[in-house]
Design a protein around this motif. Structure first.
Motif, PDB file in Angstrom:
ATOM      1  N   GLU A 189       3.421   4.961  -5.537  1.00  0.00           N
ATOM      2  CA  GLU A 189       4.434   4.032  -6.012  1.00  0.00           C
ATOM      3  C   GLU A 189       5.376   3.687  -4.870  1.00  0.00           C
ATOM      4  O   GLU A 189       5.865   4.563  -4.155  1.00  0.00           O
ATOM      5  CB  GLU A 189       5.211   4.666  -7.166  1.00  0.00           C
ATOM      6  N   TYR A 190       5.637   2.394  -4.700  1.00  0.00           N
ATOM      7  CA  TYR A 190       6.544   1.917  -3.659  1.00  0.00           C
ATOM      8  C   TYR A 190       7.878   1.547  -4.291  1.00  0.00           C
ATOM      9  O   TYR A 190       7.909   0.818  -5.283  1.00  0.00           O
ATOM     10  CB  TYR A 190       5.953   0.695  -2.953  1.00  0.00           C
ATOM     11  N   PRO A 191       8.988   2.047  -3.739  1.00  0.00           N
ATOM     12  CA  PRO A 191      10.312   1.767  -4.307  1.00  0.00           C
ATOM     13  C   PRO A 191      10.797   0.366  -3.919  1.00  0.00           C
ATOM     14  O   PRO A 191      11.492   0.183  -2.931  1.00  0.00           O
ATOM     15  CB  PRO A 191      11.189   2.854  -3.691  1.00  0.00           C
ATOM     16  N   VAL A 215       2.600  -0.451  -7.350  1.00  0.00           N
ATOM     17  CA  VAL A 215       1.851   0.792  -7.471  1.00  0.00           C
ATOM     18  C   VAL A 215       0.422   0.517  -7.038  1.00  0.00           C
ATOM     19  O   VAL A 215      -0.184  -0.465  -7.444  1.00  0.00           O
ATOM     20  CB  VAL A 215       1.875   1.332  -8.930  1.00  0.00           C
ATOM     21  N   GLU A 216      -0.100   1.401  -6.194  1.00  0.00           N
ATOM     22  CA  GLU A 216      -1.477   1.286  -5.737  1.00  0.00           C
ATOM     23  C   GLU A 216      -2.236   2.555  -6.096  1.00  0.00           C
ATOM     24  O   GLU A 216      -1.673   3.641  -6.114  1.00  0.00           O
ATOM     25  CB  GLU A 216      -1.538   1.084  -4.225  1.00  0.00           C
ATOM     26  N   TYR A 217      -3.521   2.381  -6.363  1.00  0.00           N
ATOM     27  CA  TYR A 217      -4.399   3.492  -6.704  1.00  0.00           C
ATOM     28  C   TYR A 217      -5.514   3.591  -5.675  1.00  0.00           C
ATOM     29  O   TYR A 217      -6.037   2.581  -5.213  1.00  0.00           O
ATOM     30  CB  TYR A 217      -4.991   3.291  -8.098  1.00  0.00           C
ATOM     31  N   SER A 218      -5.869   4.814  -5.342  1.00  0.00           N
ATOM     32  CA  SER A 218      -6.980   5.062  -4.438  1.00  0.00           C
ATOM     33  C   SER A 218      -7.665   6.361  -4.844  1.00  0.00           C
ATOM     34  O   SER A 218      -7.168   7.100  -5.704  1.00  0.00           O
ATOM     35  CB  SER A 218      -6.497   5.142  -2.988  1.00  0.00           C
TER      36      SER A 218
END
Length: 112
Positions: free
Chosen positions: A76-78, A84-87
């Motif tokens: 999650e980027y503030p 939000v990115e998933y990997s």
């Protein structure tokens, strides 16, 4: 799963096969893992768009389950709007050869 392993268990859920199914089973989880393997990192809305028929609630639920099982990493980027990115995790990377074998099986048997 060996037959011996199954004979010693009360039911199939207690076997390594049962564990594997609990982690990747269902209609969407392997598809989510496949998409992440092909395009990581992936944002939630991009994943939803690529899958199509899945609901936001179902995708969110499956991503949380995959994260809890140690297969998906959520970053999650503030910022505003939230990003939000998933990997995939290294644990999930060990599943990729199995997914590849499933793809190969499908390719060989799709038209039979």
């Amino acid at each position: 799963m060996s037959m011996e392993e199954y004979k010693d268990k009360e039911n199939i859920q207690e076997t390594s096969f049962g564990y594997t199914l609990s982690v990747v089973g269902g209609k969407w989880k392997m598809l989510i893992l496949y998409l992440l393997a092909e395009n990581q990192p992936v944002r939630f809305n991009d994943m939803k768009r690529q899958i199509g028929a899945i609901t936001f609630k179902t995708l969110s639920s499956h991503l949380k389950e995959l994260e809890a099982d140690g297969l998906v990493l959520r970053k999650e980027y503030p910022q505003i709007p939230p990003k939000v990115e998933y990997s995939l995790t290294p644990k999930a990377d060990t599943l990729l050869p199995v997914l590849e074998q499933l793809c190969e099986w499908g390719e060989k048997n799709r038209n039979n």
